[in-house]
Design an enzyme around this catalytic site. Sequence first.
Site, short mmCIF file in Angstrom:
data_model
loop_
_atom_site.label_atom_id
_atom_site.label_comp_id
_atom_site.label_asym_id
_atom_site.label_seq_id
_atom_site.Cartn_x
_atom_site.Cartn_y
_atom_site.Cartn_z
N HIS A 29 -75.29 -22.56 -24.08
CA HIS A 29 -75.59 -23.55 -23.05
C HIS A 29 -77.08 -23.90 -23.10
O HIS A 29 -77.90 -23.19 -22.51
CB HIS A 29 -75.23 -22.99 -21.68
CG HIS A 29 -73.78 -22.61 -21.55
ND1 HIS A 29 -73.24 -21.50 -22.16
CD2 HIS A 29 -72.76 -23.19 -20.88
CE1 HIS A 29 -71.96 -21.41 -21.88
NE2 HIS A 29 -71.63 -22.41 -21.11
N HIS A 265 -74.30 -29.40 -21.19
CA HIS A 265 -74.08 -28.17 -20.43
C HIS A 265 -73.65 -27.00 -21.31
O HIS A 265 -74.33 -25.99 -21.36
CB HIS A 265 -73.04 -28.39 -19.32
CG HIS A 265 -72.62 -27.12 -18.65
ND1 HIS A 265 -73.26 -26.61 -17.56
CD2 HIS A 265 -71.64 -26.23 -18.96
CE1 HIS A 265 -72.71 -25.46 -17.22
NE2 HIS A 265 -71.71 -25.21 -18.04
N GLU A 419 -65.11 -8.85 1.53
CA GLU A 419 -64.87 -7.81 0.54
C GLU A 419 -65.52 -8.13 -0.79
O GLU A 419 -66.10 -7.24 -1.44
CB GLU A 419 -63.35 -7.61 0.34
CG GLU A 419 -62.61 -7.14 1.58
CD GLU A 419 -62.26 -8.26 2.53
OE1 GLU A 419 -62.51 -9.45 2.19
OE2 GLU A 419 -61.75 -7.98 3.64
N HIS A 481 -50.34 -6.39 3.54
CA HIS A 481 -51.41 -5.38 3.53
C HIS A 481 -51.07 -4.16 2.68
O HIS A 481 -51.91 -3.29 2.51
CB HIS A 481 -51.72 -4.92 4.96
CG HIS A 481 -52.46 -5.94 5.78
ND1 HIS A 481 -51.98 -7.22 5.95
CD2 HIS A 481 -53.63 -5.88 6.45
CE1 HIS A 481 -52.84 -7.90 6.70
NE2 HIS A 481 -53.84 -7.12 7.02
#
Lengths: 682, 682
Positions: A29, A265, A419, A481
């Site tokens: 890149h 890019h 999380e 869960h």
Amino acid sequence: MPYSEIDQLAINTIRTLSIDTTSNAKSGHPGAPMGLAPASHVLFSRIMKFNPKSPKWLNRDRFILSNGHACALQYVMCHLLGYQMSIDDLKKFRQVGSKTPGHPETHDPTLNIETGAGPLGQGIAAAVGLAIGKAHSAAVYNKPGFDIFDNNTFCFLGDGCLQEGISSEACSLAGHLKLGNLIAIWDNNKITIDGSTDLSFDEDVEKRYEAYGWQILRVENGDSDLEAIEKAYREAIACTDKPTLINLKTTIGFGSQQQGTHSVHGSPLKPDDAVHVKKLFGFNPEQSFHVPAEVYQFYQKRVEENQAVQKEYDAMYAKYAQTHADLYNQLERILNRHLPDGWEKHLPTYKPGDAAVATRKLSEIVLDALCPVVPELVGGSADLTPSNLTRWQGAADFQHPSTNIGSYAGRYIRYGIREHGMAGIMNGLAVYGPIIPYGGTFLNFVSYGAGAVRMAALNNSRVIYVATHDSIGLGEDGPTHQPIETFSHFRAMPNIYCWRPADGNETSAAYLGALTHCDSPSILALTRQNLPQLENSTIENASKGGYVLYENKNAKVTLVGTGSEVSLCLDALKTLKSEYNLEARVVSLPCWEVFEEQDESYRLSVIPDGIPAMSVEVYSTLGWTRYVHEAFGMTSFGESGTAKQLYEKYEFTPEGVAKRAHKTYEAYKDTPFIRSPVRRAF
Amino acid sequence: MPYSEIDQLAINTIRTLSIDTTSNAKSGHPGAPMGLAPASHVLFSRIMKFNPKSPKWLNRDRFILSNGHACALQYVMCHLLGYQMSIDDLKKFRQVGSKTPGHPETHDPTLNIETGAGPLGQGIAAAVGLAIGKAHSAAVYNKPGFDIFDNNTFCFLGDGCLQEGISSEACSLAGHLKLGNLIAIWDNNKITIDGSTDLSFDEDVEKRYEAYGWQILRVENGDSDLEAIEKAYREAIACTDKPTLINLKTTIGFGSQQQGTHSVHGSPLKPDDAVHVKKLFGFNPEQSFHVPAEVYQFYQKRVEENQAVQKEYDAMYAKYAQTHADLYNQLERILNRHLPDGWEKHLPTYKPGDAAVATRKLSEIVLDALCPVVPELVGGSADLTPSNLTRWQGAADFQHPSTNIGSYAGRYIRYGIREHGMAGIMNGLAVYGPIIPYGGTFLNFVSYGAGAVRMAALNNSRVIYVATHDSIGLGEDGPTHQPIETFSHFRAMPNIYCWRPADGNETSAAYLGALTHCDSPSILALTRQNLPQLENSTIENASKGGYVLYENKNAKVTLVGTGSEVSLCLDALKTLKSEYNLEARVVSLPCWEVFEEQDESYRLSVIPDGIPAMSVEVYSTLGWTRYVHEAFGMTSFGESGTAKQLYEKYEFTPEGVAKRAHKTYEAYKDTPFIRSPVRRAF
């Protein structure tokens, strides 16, 4: 000091070297390195504290390239600044065995790569962790006249990092924590792989970061206004009670005929375009990897200034060793990755008569015992503190002192319901220096943070995930869960230890393993429900990863369990005898990865030839046939109900186990030689 | 119409029923239902279009409870509104086999649960998907005088949802897309499990959502100002070019002695507190599950009004069937989950002589062929369009028409660099009605979206993940991008099909499987590198999940590969013969889950008794011993380099395969009976 021609020459050298590095590799890149060359030049030549000859200097400013695909930039800077990065290394960009992989990796301690990056958003989350690490370490170790920790954390990031949820999570928390030493530089070039950011990303980023509580600065012309870039850096450093986002407007692929488009890019410049750029910048287009001598000299001078700064620091640190010997000794001990003498004697042990306790609670007992004697432990939870039981007695929160609910010396981080952010931040904490991070959530939601868990494994970082509510045994919260597949994922991941302890001694062993495997993360899967203390379970046994819990010379089948199913296997022995007149032996296998490290003869003593083995675990059975002939596990998602109801529904009962053990015996009884699965052909 | 006593009575009935539901279960979350009772009452009694007797009415307003732990509220509303939800069902809250699991699940079509929720952030992302689904469906199917699709999407969400990165991703995109029919109601009660949101979450949420391009409304008193709540809903509906966030300030556990604290969040009220609330609201504390007759009557009247609305709609729809028969027939076909007649004939097929092509490119060829004839396919990519090759020829972008880069009729979604958001949004798209969503990213980054992938599997949603760059074969980007453990994760997940095709015909089979498994998501793992077209590979063969690609009666070992390693197994045959004088047979196993659905005799014909089997796959070997005796795979993360270099480094070469096949043969040659691993004892 005004900028002059040498600065522009250095910047253009960064650009042309980035072009040559990617062109030579035929991969990589070039666009972002070319656009970020000015910001990078100013940062390393006027702002940052660092020493290429002492790359791990304790008080160095940290630099993270969150848009890791732009790593040609970092490698080029390493070369120009005198890190152990030769032109030959640049020529090996993206090749096997090189110092210059396709995205930044941490395996080479001679470079300034603090943590791996590339998966977007990971770098900025780790930068938040580094900034927390600095704030905490300063609060603990700095004393009047001794600023042992006063570095800044700089992070380049792109539009991709800003779009990823992990960065939102981490940056919101960074704002809450008022991390003044965190400076994020947004390479605002309006281009992603798909094309213009107008396709999908036209939010007001500045406003969003203001909403998080950050200071916002803007550089309208990041391509050439070096004064403005420097001014922004200095304002950012001066702001001590907020992180700063610098909106740095740049042109991707600056100088290329394709500048400002996505065609610069992700692919090297076309040869004629590379020629064009070199001519434009006054470089000889026939030459590759050319660095003008005065550019080397310029950076060398800057490095020498920095080395003088470090020399002063070293003198101060030597004095600190004398005046604050206790703190100094603690810090050196931690930096050398030694745990406190005798720390492991604090690990709780249990006898078979002791009360049944949930392993999440047993984990809390471990933390209550260890955290006071292992000051490098910095814990936290993604909001589930009362469920994960991750906060030890007497813990103080890590909070900005102005909040009056904690201080930067506090060692318990309230990560919020984030999380992925937590896992990414812990990756930064783990590499800052004097910290071993652990963080709690439900096992099922470790998957939310999987991208960052992977980076910990890849970076060889000691990060501990306290993952409670580890199965259908969590009960009424139901299948959304209840983890089924989670452990298969992490057992398949290289360099991570997955523990599922069966009782108190095994829980202590899990912490022993997690803390002593300094180059690996560990996941501790812990129950919500109570488990009995088992006979023959000891820290020593469990520390082998697997062991015979109940031996029986007449056994016709080996039952292998983990966690909550080990005691179930023991319970099934009676039924197996009474219903099927079969005897069995029972193995506990709390950590596959540690068991794999034992030699074959030990593994064969645990799971021998001659009789079939059957696993019992309330997870997907995937992978179990590495150790057993038949696997009893979950073949569907779970359901809402009490743990007892669910164990009965899915037949994780003495009867259900005995029935399948009998079938296993029947299936193999006429087989002339039953080979243990632990034997491998290669 | 002014609010009166009956409204307050209804609201308090919602509250007391929520208390009774959780108290009776001795488990659950009463606080949020009590706080959200007024907003819920106003929404269902004055705002929403729905019909409990026809719960899947095409043009119903959609309601999503993103804070799914508050599901007692949704169940109580279902009861009061006359859905098939009895008081007995409420009494079975969180029990095995009930209609009232611990978090909302989609398995009961008689209720108003559009998509599962509970893992925080998933609901709001799905709501964005529902809103996109509506905008797209309206653009395609609505005609003057026929507003077939003009529903709104309402989503309750809590602080947790707002903190999760997935919601940031999805809501940023929702702002970009100007989804006027999306109305998110933030239950701003300042409480999470850890305690006050001050611990970790003090960002300015309103400002952040403004930055995303949303309209912000605020209700200062969500506990009792019903007029303000209604006004906010109506203003939100009136705003057609922006999604709306309503900042609804509520008191968690309103009425409880513990109101406003986290002790009412996740546990039932204490008995004396329940008595207190009932007395406060004028209910008899001796009674449980009591609903005043006038409350039933009140809601019944509202439902009847709604039914009248549906009746009008039905008449309009019947007219639409005549005046726009083609669109009507297409819509009905899709809603009945029939694919267009003969669609599968468009799947490309290949002959062994055809050119070697990367499976990502073969996937593009499939999409080029299918998308024009399967109008329900709505694709997209998390920014990697030119790499994933997910955009078919002639595709138009899904964009707000004001952008001039697409329209709402467009079928290609620019998700931005937001993998978790994309996966969560696709969950909403999949359940809206006339859409089959697919979305692209690198296989490694499907893990970023794992939380939402899991919800698709749990919800039985047909979502297709086009996962390119599927191994170390992607080369130079290095280990941060090379999946090792990803497939183990998803192979262990229930109800998801994991395809790894080896060539063109298998790629077509993968799409055939993904489109025809209407109740499951599928992941298609596709190579960056070219693969040859194989002999004996056919769509029919591959559609069995596994098949014999190369049979050999003299074989002493079975080689089992997937994807790019199938042709490698074929290449190894020659080396195996020349170096070791061994013959082998070769099996391709592109989809384990489909192979598991075949009967044992077929599976034994593919992997027979008598000779050992060895797998070859450049992933973690975890799970392979379900099919083979020995597994050759990756035992570490990969590295940067060309695909060829990496395959050589890790010995995925004809020599490396032959060497291990020989070792496998040697290890088993004296075994009297070699049992096929596909035989199972139970």
